[in-house]
Each structure stands twice: as structure tokens, then as C-alpha cells.
Enzyme design. Structure first.
Site, short mmCIF file in Angstrom:
data_model
loop_
_atom_site.label_atom_id
_atom_site.label_comp_id
_atom_site.label_asym_id
_atom_site.label_seq_id
_atom_site.Cartn_x
_atom_site.Cartn_y
_atom_site.Cartn_z
N HIS A 123 -10.29 -5.24 -3.53
CA HIS A 123 -8.92 -5.50 -3.12
C HIS A 123 -9.16 -5.91 -1.56
O HIS A 123 -10.09 -5.47 -0.64
CB HIS A 123 -7.98 -4.30 -3.10
CG HIS A 123 -8.86 -2.94 -2.49
ND1 HIS A 123 -9.62 -2.35 -3.31
CD2 HIS A 123 -8.49 -2.62 -1.47
CE1 HIS A 123 -9.90 -1.32 -2.54
NE2 HIS A 123 -9.18 -1.39 -1.41
N ASP B 141 0.83 -1.40 -0.08
CA ASP B 141 0.02 -0.15 0.07
C ASP B 141 0.85 1.18 -0.13
O ASP B 141 1.84 1.27 0.60
CB ASP B 141 -0.96 -0.04 1.44
CG ASP B 141 -2.13 1.00 1.11
OD1 ASP B 141 -3.44 0.55 0.96
OD2 ASP B 141 -1.74 2.20 1.04
N ASN C 292 -12.77 -3.30 2.57
CA ASN C 292 -13.82 -2.26 2.68
C ASN C 292 -14.53 -2.23 1.25
O ASN C 292 -14.13 -2.49 0.23
CB ASN C 292 -12.86 -0.68 2.51
CG ASN C 292 -11.93 -0.79 3.90
OD1 ASN C 292 -12.39 -1.22 5.02
ND2 ASN C 292 -10.88 -0.15 3.70
#
Ligand code: 5GP
Ligand code: ZN
Length: 114
Positions: free
Chosen positions: A100, A29, A87
Site C-alpha cells: 500500500h 486510513d 513502508n
């Protein structure tokens, strides 16, 4: 398609890749929330988990992504545990509209999440 994670999956935009196979790519990330913060992403464009239906292909892909997270957690030596998060949609806090799975580790996580 104008999708950030499709571009990363195709190599058009660079990322710190940690794993890749025919179905998925995993990369670090850009704004890590833990010492280890990796995104596990299907190469195929899927907008979010909410688009995943009950087809065998969908189930196999979801299982593959989760199994990859466990495999990558082992290779990152997250022996004390880790958090996996998907999420979904505005209330879920999703900001990139390509499915993801977050793999977070290297520190103790809190609960409940914000
Ligand atoms: P979401 O908020 O949709 O669950 O997660 C999207 C994640 O993608 C965020 O944690 C964000 O930091 C990460 N991200 C956004 N843009 C980029 C990028 O260009 N490269 C990488 N490696 N990560 C990104
Ligand atoms: Zn995409």
C-alpha cells in the site's frame, strides 16, 4: 486469504473509499496521521514492495499506484504538496502485509521521518 486489505478490496470489510478501478482501491486510513491520509492499494495481493520484481506487469502496477496518488491528491486539493510513503518490512515499519502507498497531506510534513 486472511488479509485485511484483500478483504477491504473485495468489500468484505468496509472502508471509506475515495477511488476504485479494476486494479486498485483507495480509502481513508482508519488512524489518520494528517488531515488527509489515504491508502492506495492494489486489488491483487502483493505482500510488500520487496516482492515486486522487474516484470512489465509489476512496473505498470507500481506506476499506476503512484499516478493514482497524484490524481487523488489533486481531487483532495493538496495544492501545497503532500507526502507519499511505502513502508516495507519490519525496518520500514510495515504493519499490514499487503502493498500500500500512503498519501498524506493537509499539513507540513517533517524530515527526516522517525
Ligand atoms: P503500514 O504501517 O503497514 O505502512 O500501514 C498500514 C496502515 O493501515 C496504517 O496506517 C493503519 O492505520 C491502517 N489500517 C490498519 N487497519 C485498517 C483498517 O481496518 N481500515 C483502514 N481504513 N485502515 C487500516
Ligand atoms: Zn492482501
Amino acid at each position: 486469504m486472511d488479509c485485511l486489505f484483500c478483504k477491504i478490496a473485495s468489500g468484505a470489510i468496509p472502508a471509506k473509499k475515495v477511488f476504485e478501478d479494476d486494479q486498485a482501491i483507495a480509502f481513508r486510513d482508519i488512524n489518520p496521521q494528517a488531515p488527509v491520509h489515504i491508502l492506495v492499494v492494489p486489488k491483487k495481493h502483493v505482500g510488500s514492495l520487496a516482492e515486486m520484481g522487474g516484470t512489465q506487469d509489476d512496473k505498470a502496477l507500481l506506476g499506476h499506484l503512484l499516478a493514482l496518488a497524484a490524481q487523488i491528491a489533486r481531487s483532495e486539493n493538496l495544492s501545497q504538496g503532500y507526502r507519499t510513503v511505502v513502508n516495507t518490512g519490519p525496518d520500514g515499519g510495515q504493519t499490514v502485509d499487503h502493498l500500500h502507498l500512503h498519501l498524506l497531506g493537509g499539513r507540513a510534513m517533517h524530515w527526516p521521518p522517525g
